[in-house]
Design an enzyme around this catalytic site. Structure first.
Site, PDB file in Angstrom:
ATOM      1  CG  HIS A 130     -46.831 -12.473   8.928  1.00 48.35           C
ATOM      2  ND1 HIS A 130     -48.182 -12.294   9.090  1.00 48.35           N
ATOM      3  CD2 HIS A 130     -46.259 -11.335   9.425  1.00 48.35           C
ATOM      4  CE1 HIS A 130     -48.424 -11.117   9.652  1.00 48.35           C
ATOM      5  NE2 HIS A 130     -47.266 -10.520   9.850  1.00 48.35           N
ATOM      6  CG  ASN A 142     -47.466   0.027  17.206  1.00 47.28           C
ATOM      7  OD1 ASN A 142     -47.293  -0.828  16.345  1.00 47.28           O
ATOM      8  ND2 ASN A 142     -47.605   1.318  16.929  1.00 47.28           N
ATOM      9  CG  HIS A 165     -46.306  -1.950  12.988  1.00 50.49           C
ATOM     10  ND1 HIS A 165     -47.056  -2.222  14.117  1.00 50.49           N
ATOM     11  CD2 HIS A 165     -46.518  -2.993  12.151  1.00 50.49           C
ATOM     12  CE1 HIS A 165     -47.689  -3.385  13.963  1.00 50.49           C
ATOM     13  NE2 HIS A 165     -47.361  -3.873  12.781  1.00 50.49           N
ATOM     14  NE  ARG A 193     -46.015  -6.732  14.556  1.00 52.17           N
ATOM     15  CZ  ARG A 193     -46.357  -6.388  15.791  1.00 52.17           C
ATOM     16  NH1 ARG A 193     -45.438  -6.245  16.730  1.00 52.17           N
ATOM     17  NH2 ARG A 193     -47.627  -6.186  16.102  1.00 52.17           N
TER      18      ARG A 193
END
Length: 321
Positions: free
Chosen positions: A194, A95, A67, A63
């Site tokens: 996910h 975040n 990001h 992740r």
């Protein structure tokens, strides 16, 4: 004369093409083969140890890469702490209180600096660690393109605006991925990340209490660990894949077909829209999912890298030199 004009036109076209693809073209899988041949092994060792200690960490590192790449490109900007001159990305809405794993990246950087000081960028450390995290949890392997350099600034506003929130509908998801040069197919394949990791109650509360595109039994199960009122149990965790949250496979898509997607944005991928057939395809073929996920990761890793003399090689991933 005409021949000269044709040659000039051709040169112009070539220059445009080179300018458009130049940065990502400078990335290569063998970038450190001479300058730091032990880099890949050093990264893998730390990642394997961290994931063995806490399997969720694999999802957290993956992740971080996602990001990072969606804000200013894959430049390590997410890793920067706030300074007197700029606000970093760590406290931006997508975040704040949820991105984690920075200490693992720090440990990797120390390990790499010990063998090759000032050679391997934090942006590349993150890209390699993301791949190693997927592999550590049983997912596909691939050759990571490297050669990125690190940014000296971050973008708080970019983090707030570019990263898809868990409340996103299909149109917004598609638009935000398209803004990064990623197709709807890339989006569905990359969302398969996910299949590992967990989400906080605050990010799925509305979906399990207020929406109808969800299996009622599944909603009830999730409600038992996520109180209905905001501010109560906001940080309580639930697995994004209720079956195997620490194994990288295609159960995520099976959950979507069963209306058991944890996030609103997850279930949007299978809710009577254009992406339904892709979800069903990945349900029927894990190998197809793996192949498209790898292609998407490589494509995402090519987003606006700093190369050549741009940026720097940070000594400490949390601050510029």
């Amino acid at each position: 004369m005409a021949a000269g004009m044709n040659a000039s036109a051709l040169c112009f076209v070539l220059l445009v093409v080179m300018a458009a693809g130049g940065a990502s073209a400078q990335l290569s899988t063998g970038f450190y083969s001479s300058s730091c041949p032990g880099a890949l092994g050093a990264v893998a060792s730390v990642v394997q140890s961290a994931v063995a200690k806490e399997p969720r960490m694999g999802a957290s590192i993956l992740r971080l890469f996602f990001h990072d790449c969606f804000v200013q490109g894959c430049d390590g900007s997410l890793l920067l702490d706030d300074t007197a001159s700029f606000q970093g990305e760590k406290t931006a809405m997508p975040n704040n209180g949820s991105v984690r794993g920075f200490e693992v990246i720090d440990a990797i950087k120390v390990a790499v600096e010990n063998i090759c000081p000032g050679v391997v960028s934090c942006a590349d450390v993150l890209a390699i660690a993301a791949r190693d995290s997927v592999v550590a949890l049983g997912g596909p392997n691939w050759a990571v393109k490297v050669g990125r350099r690190d940014s000296t600034t971050a973008s708080f506003s970019g983090a707030n605006n570019n990263i898809p929130p868990p409340t996103s509908g299909l149109a917004n998801l598609t638009s935000l991925f398209a803004a990064q040069g990623l197709s709807q197919k890339d989006m569905v394949a990359l969302s398969g990340s996910h299949t590992i990791g967990q989400a906080r109650c605050t990010n799925f509360r509305a979906h399990i209490y207020n929406e109808t595109d969800i299996d009622s039994g599944f909603a009830g199960t999730r409600q038992s660990g996520c109180p209905p009122n905001s501010g109560s149990g906001d940080n309580n965790l639930a697995p994004l894949d209720l079956q195997t949250p620490t194994a990288f496979e295609n159960n995520y898509y099976k959950n979507l077909v069963a209306k058991k997607g944890l996030l609103h944005s997850d279930q949007e991928l299978f809710n009577g829209g254009a992406t339904d057939p892709l979800v069903q395809y990945y349900v029927s073929s894990q190998s197809a999912f793996f192949a498209d996920f790898v292609a998407g990761m490589i494509k995402m890793g090519d987003i606006s890298p700093l190369t050549g003399n741009n940026g720097e090689i940070r000594k400490n991933c949390r601050k510029s030199n």
